[in-house]
Design a protein around this motif. Structure first.
Motif, mmCIF file in Angstrom:
data_model
loop_
_atom_site.group_PDB
_atom_site.id
_atom_site.type_symbol
_atom_site.label_atom_id
_atom_site.label_comp_id
_atom_site.label_asym_id
_atom_site.label_seq_id
_atom_site.Cartn_x
_atom_site.Cartn_y
_atom_site.Cartn_z
ATOM 1 N N PRO A 30 106.110 48.613 99.348
ATOM 2 C CA PRO A 30 106.734 47.786 98.308
ATOM 3 C C PRO A 30 105.767 47.493 97.158
ATOM 4 C CG PRO A 30 106.068 46.409 100.129
ATOM 5 C CD PRO A 30 105.756 47.819 100.540
ATOM 6 N N LYS A 31 106.346 47.270 95.967
ATOM 7 C CA LYS A 31 105.559 46.737 94.863
ATOM 8 C C LYS A 31 106.210 45.418 94.443
ATOM 9 C CE LYS A 31 107.903 49.058 91.012
ATOM 10 N NZ LYS A 31 107.726 49.961 89.850
ATOM 11 N N PHE A 32 105.427 44.573 93.791
ATOM 12 C CA PHE A 32 105.896 43.235 93.462
ATOM 13 C C PHE A 32 105.778 42.962 91.970
ATOM 14 C CE2 PHE A 32 105.035 42.872 97.927
ATOM 15 C CZ PHE A 32 105.944 41.944 98.402
ATOM 16 N N GLN A 33 106.761 42.215 91.478
ATOM 17 C CA GLN A 33 106.665 41.584 90.174
ATOM 18 C C GLN A 33 106.872 40.092 90.375
ATOM 19 O OE1 GLN A 33 109.166 44.457 87.531
ATOM 20 N NE2 GLN A 33 107.886 43.258 86.133
ATOM 21 N N PHE A 34 106.300 39.306 89.475
ATOM 22 C CA PHE A 34 106.349 37.855 89.635
ATOM 23 C C PHE A 34 106.958 37.214 88.402
ATOM 24 C CE2 PHE A 34 102.969 39.584 92.173
ATOM 25 C CZ PHE A 34 103.131 38.944 93.398
ATOM 26 N N GLY A 35 107.511 36.025 88.591
ATOM 27 C CA GLY A 35 108.126 35.340 87.469
ATOM 28 C C GLY A 35 108.322 33.869 87.729
ATOM 29 N N ILE A 36 108.833 33.186 86.717
ATOM 30 C CA ILE A 36 109.108 31.757 86.795
ATOM 31 C C ILE A 36 110.577 31.531 86.467
ATOM 32 C CG2 ILE A 36 108.697 29.528 85.671
ATOM 33 C CD1 ILE A 36 106.509 30.281 87.578
ATOM 34 N N LEU A 37 111.232 30.732 87.310
ATOM 35 C CA LEU A 37 112.625 30.350 87.114
ATOM 36 C C LEU A 37 112.679 28.845 86.917
ATOM 37 C CD1 LEU A 37 115.708 30.953 87.218
ATOM 38 C CD2 LEU A 37 115.573 30.654 89.698
ATOM 39 N N LYS A 38 113.204 28.408 85.767
ATOM 40 C CA LYS A 38 113.304 26.972 85.486
ATOM 41 C C LYS A 38 114.764 26.574 85.458
ATOM 42 C CE LYS A 38 108.934 26.654 82.952
ATOM 43 N NZ LYS A 38 108.257 26.224 81.718
ATOM 44 N N GLU A 39 115.080 25.533 86.239
ATOM 45 C CA GLU A 39 116.457 25.050 86.338
ATOM 46 C C GLU A 39 116.470 23.538 86.155
ATOM 47 O OE1 GLU A 39 118.543 27.615 89.712
ATOM 48 O OE2 GLU A 39 116.569 26.904 90.336
ATOM 49 N N VAL B 33 108.859 33.077 91.533
ATOM 50 C CA VAL B 33 109.676 34.184 92.020
ATOM 51 C C VAL B 33 108.798 35.425 92.223
ATOM 52 C CG1 VAL B 33 111.629 35.715 91.530
ATOM 53 C CG2 VAL B 33 111.723 33.300 90.839
ATOM 54 N N ALA B 34 108.947 36.064 93.383
ATOM 55 C CA ALA B 34 108.307 37.358 93.641
ATOM 56 C C ALA B 34 109.406 38.355 93.996
ATOM 57 C CB ALA B 34 107.301 37.250 94.781
ATOM 58 N N VAL B 35 109.453 39.487 93.288
ATOM 59 C CA VAL B 35 110.485 40.494 93.511
ATOM 60 C C VAL B 35 109.842 41.731 94.126
ATOM 61 C CG1 VAL B 35 112.402 41.770 92.496
ATOM 62 C CG2 VAL B 35 111.622 39.644 91.429
ATOM 63 N N ALA B 36 110.317 42.130 95.308
ATOM 64 C CA ALA B 36 109.771 43.290 96.011
ATOM 65 C C ALA B 36 110.744 44.457 95.906
ATOM 66 C CB ALA B 36 109.530 42.947 97.473
ATOM 67 N N THR B 37 110.273 45.580 95.370
ATOM 68 C CA THR B 37 111.064 46.803 95.315
ATOM 69 C C THR B 37 110.215 47.942 95.856
ATOM 70 O OG1 THR B 37 110.301 47.385 93.093
ATOM 71 C CG2 THR B 37 112.274 46.015 93.241
ATOM 72 N N SER B 38 110.831 49.091 96.070
ATOM 73 C CA SER B 38 110.038 50.258 96.453
ATOM 74 C C SER B 38 109.239 50.722 95.234
ATOM 75 C CB SER B 38 110.943 51.383 96.957
ATOM 76 O OG SER B 38 111.681 51.935 95.895
ATOM 77 N N GLN C 107 111.809 34.810 83.862
ATOM 78 C CA GLN C 107 110.820 35.544 83.082
ATOM 79 C C GLN C 107 109.866 36.233 84.045
ATOM 80 O OE1 GLN C 107 109.793 31.934 80.529
ATOM 81 N NE2 GLN C 107 109.545 33.566 79.044
ATOM 82 N N LEU C 108 109.647 37.542 83.855
ATOM 83 C CA LEU C 108 108.824 38.312 84.780
ATOM 84 C C LEU C 108 107.505 38.745 84.143
ATOM 85 C CD1 LEU C 108 111.432 40.690 86.484
ATOM 86 C CD2 LEU C 108 110.432 38.620 87.435
ATOM 87 N N VAL C 109 106.464 38.799 84.969
ATOM 88 C CA VAL C 109 105.178 39.385 84.589
ATOM 89 C C VAL C 109 104.775 40.345 85.701
ATOM 90 C CG1 VAL C 109 104.404 37.471 83.157
ATOM 91 C CG2 VAL C 109 103.955 37.416 85.616
#
Length: 602
Positions: free
Chosen positions: A275-284, A296-301, A319-321
């Motif tokens: 897996p690879k990861f991207q990270f982000g912030i979610l404000k509610e 937020v951490a998003v795991a994809t192949s 928003q992702l970094v």
């Protein structure tokens, strides 16, 4: 006629190469540039636009649509009520009048037409209503390019429908989509209809209409077996059982902390997929107006990119970094997060159509927050949630979801129906809006069934007319010039003649014969479909080259050979086929072709 054709290629815009439609519209004397992204349309181009609009009028009238005209200069009041004054972004042309009031040049007319109908409709007896206009729209494109395909000012048909219930609105939606299909068929170019995201317009149901072209900015994924077609942003596909080399050879970068891998969120059955990861912030914002911040951490192949639209629809605008270290730039002065969410993508579950649930990792029950996470957030983080879903962009070769579901293909990769990718130009978009605009603008009616006031159910349907003009050329041209479909050509036939005076006289008689043959008494639009190129300062060869550049469907050549044989030559632009016809055959030849065209007008 003002038809300033040119044999020379126009100078390319700095840093951009002209697409074929831009080049040919300029060379064929159909448009001229006024400024970046803004064009003047010359007579031949206007004739094509008029014919496209006429086709649209005819098909929309058949489903009881009424034509009106809305202003281009709009007040900001209604846009502020719907929230789009701020959310639309910098593409909107905003201005103030001398009194300081806010106005905009209309990029679209949902607010304006809804406010209009709200004042005029009170009862269910006044519904349904279907109103449309053809007018100019304005969008401040950061980088206007590709001529009429992406400009700052453009001509558009926008239809707005108003119904008493969701059920009736869906029926209207289906009728309009069918009318759009008829319009596209009459235009005579290859097209596709794709499931689409609703975007800033909003709503619950959306389709895009595309003309297939290699210069298109949109990517469509489609199934040759069942016809499933979707925009790349919305496409859903089944991940093949056999992972690609990219998926298996990918290695996490050093910026991905080891503790994320130790959570065992990736299924053991697919351990070979890294897996690879991207990270982000979610404000509610909560009901108490307290802002909650989620890491937020998003795991994809390794081979998959995150589809931000799918992710945002699933969890909210994020928003992702690329790395955890960059999160601090999104947090700003804030140093803590209230929650953490790990989104595990389906690309880590090859051959499976659905995601699997996962328990929450609760740090308040004895688990320790990893040290590398503490370097980014404070110790107030109490729990980590894990969710599974489709957060990736599909790729060509992914399995068709409809075939997978209907044929029960789970575990049988050899029978996957692979999705194929094509490039396309979006020229139309349909939206089922529901009450997104009617509620904030108080467009309500008194209901017969509920004996109460209810918001009107709405839909909106756009067709870019100047974009259609360019897209038709992109789909139908060759190295010589444009190849117009007969329904929209500026003129269906051109008569070219040599400099010989006797040939010129014969050409005038040919004009009368062909003009009469191509005139349909049941369709006034066909009253002027033939033009005679009687320029005395040009040669026959020059006129023929011009005719091919402009793209007349039929060219009739009256040269010196007619004086010897008594025959005129007829050429079809699309196929290159040629006929040598004697005078009595000329009328019957074009009368037969006219019968095919007239069927569309009746």
């Amino acid at each position: 006629m003002l038809v300033p054709t040119s044999k020379q290629k126009f100078v390319h815009v700095v840093g951009q190469e002209m697409v074929p439609s831009q080049q040919f519209l300029l060379r064929a004397g159909m448009m001229r540039q006024s400024s970046s992204g803004i064009y003047s349309i010359l007579p031949y181009g206007q004739r094509v636009l008029d014919k496209i609009e006429r086709i649209i009028d005819e098909e929309l009238e058949l489903i009881d649509c009424q034509k009106l005209s809305l202003p281009n200069l709009l007040t900001s009041d209604n846009w502020k009520k719907t929230g789009r004054w701020d959310s639309t972004g910098q593409e909107m042309f905003k201005l103030k009048d001398r009194k300081g009031a806010d106005f905009l040049l209309a990029p679209t007319h949902e607010e304006e037409v809804t406010a209009l109908i709200a004042k005029e409709v009170q009862s269910y007896r006044q519904l349904p209503l279907r109103v449309y206009q053809v007018g100019r729209k304005f969008r401040d494109e950061l980088r206007a390019r590709s001529g009429l395909l992406r400009g700052k000012e453009f001509l558009m048909k926008d239809l707005y429908t108003f119904d008493v219930s969701e059920e009736e609105a869906l029926k209207t939606y289906d009728q309009v989509v069918l009318a759009y299909r008829k319009i596209m068929k009459r235009l005579g170019v290859p097209y596709a209809v794709a499931e689409a995201d609703t975007g800033n317009i909003g709503g619950t149901h959306s389709h895009e209409f595309h003309i297939l072209s290699r210069v298109g900015e949109d990517s469509l994924l489609s199934c040759a077996s069942c016809g499933y077609t979707s925009n790349e942003e919305r496409a859903v596909g089944v991940i093949p059982l056999t992972p690609t080399k990219t998926a298996t050879k990918f290695r996490n970068s050093t910026s991905v902390p080891k503790w994320i891998e130790s959570l065992d969120i990736v299924p053991r059955s697919s351990i070979r997929i890294n897996p690879k990861f991207q990270f982000g912030i979610l404000k509610e914002s909560s009901q108490e107006n307290e802002e909650k911040t989620t890491l937020v951490a998003v795991a994809t192949s390794g081979e998959r990119s995150v589809n931000v639209i799918k992710l945002s629809k699933a969890i909210g605008a994020v928003q992702l970094v690329d790395s955890l270290d960059e999160i601090k730039s999104l947090l700003g002065e804030q140093e803590r997060v209230d929650d953490m969410l790990v989104c595990v993508d389906q690309s880590l579950y090859p051959g499976q159509p659905a995601a699997r649930p996962k328990d929450v990792v609760d740090f308040s029950k004895g688990g320790e927050i990893p040290e590398s996470l503490l370097s980014v957030v404070s110790g107030s983080l109490q729990k980590l949630r894990v969710t599974y879903g489709d957060y990736h962009n599909c790729l060509p070769g992914d399995g068709c979801p409809q075939c997978f579901k209907s044929k029960g293909l789970e575990g049988t990769e050899s029978k996957f129906e692979p999705l194929e990718m094509t490039r396309a130009i979006e020229i139309g978009h349909t939206f089922l809006l529901g009450t997104k605009y009617s509620k904030p603008l108080n467009a309500v009616f008194y209901s017969e069934s509920n004996q109460d006031w209810e918001p009107i159910q709405m839909g909106c349907y756009g067709l870019g007319i100047t974009r259609l003009l360019a897209s038709i050329i992109e789909a139908s041209h060759d190295h010589k010039g444009i190849i117009w479909p007969e329904e929209v050509a500026p003129f269906r036939a051109v008569i070219v003649t040599s400099e010989d005076e006797e040939c010129a006289k014969v050409a005038e008689n040919v004009y009368d014969v062909v003009q009469k043959a191509m005139r349909s008494p049941s369709c006034a639009a066909r009253s002027s479909e033939v033009i005679l190129d009687d320029r005395s300062e040009t040669t026959l060869g020059f006129k023929m080259k011009d005719a091919e550049l402009i793209g007349y469907p039929w060219m009739i050549v009256v040269g010196k050979g007619f004086l010897r044989t008594g025959k005129v030559e007829v050429q079809q632009r699309k196929t290159g086929q040629k006929w040598s016809l004697e005078w009595p055959q000329l009328a019957s030849f074009f009368e037969e072709r006219q019968r095919v065209i007239s069927d569309h007008c009746e």
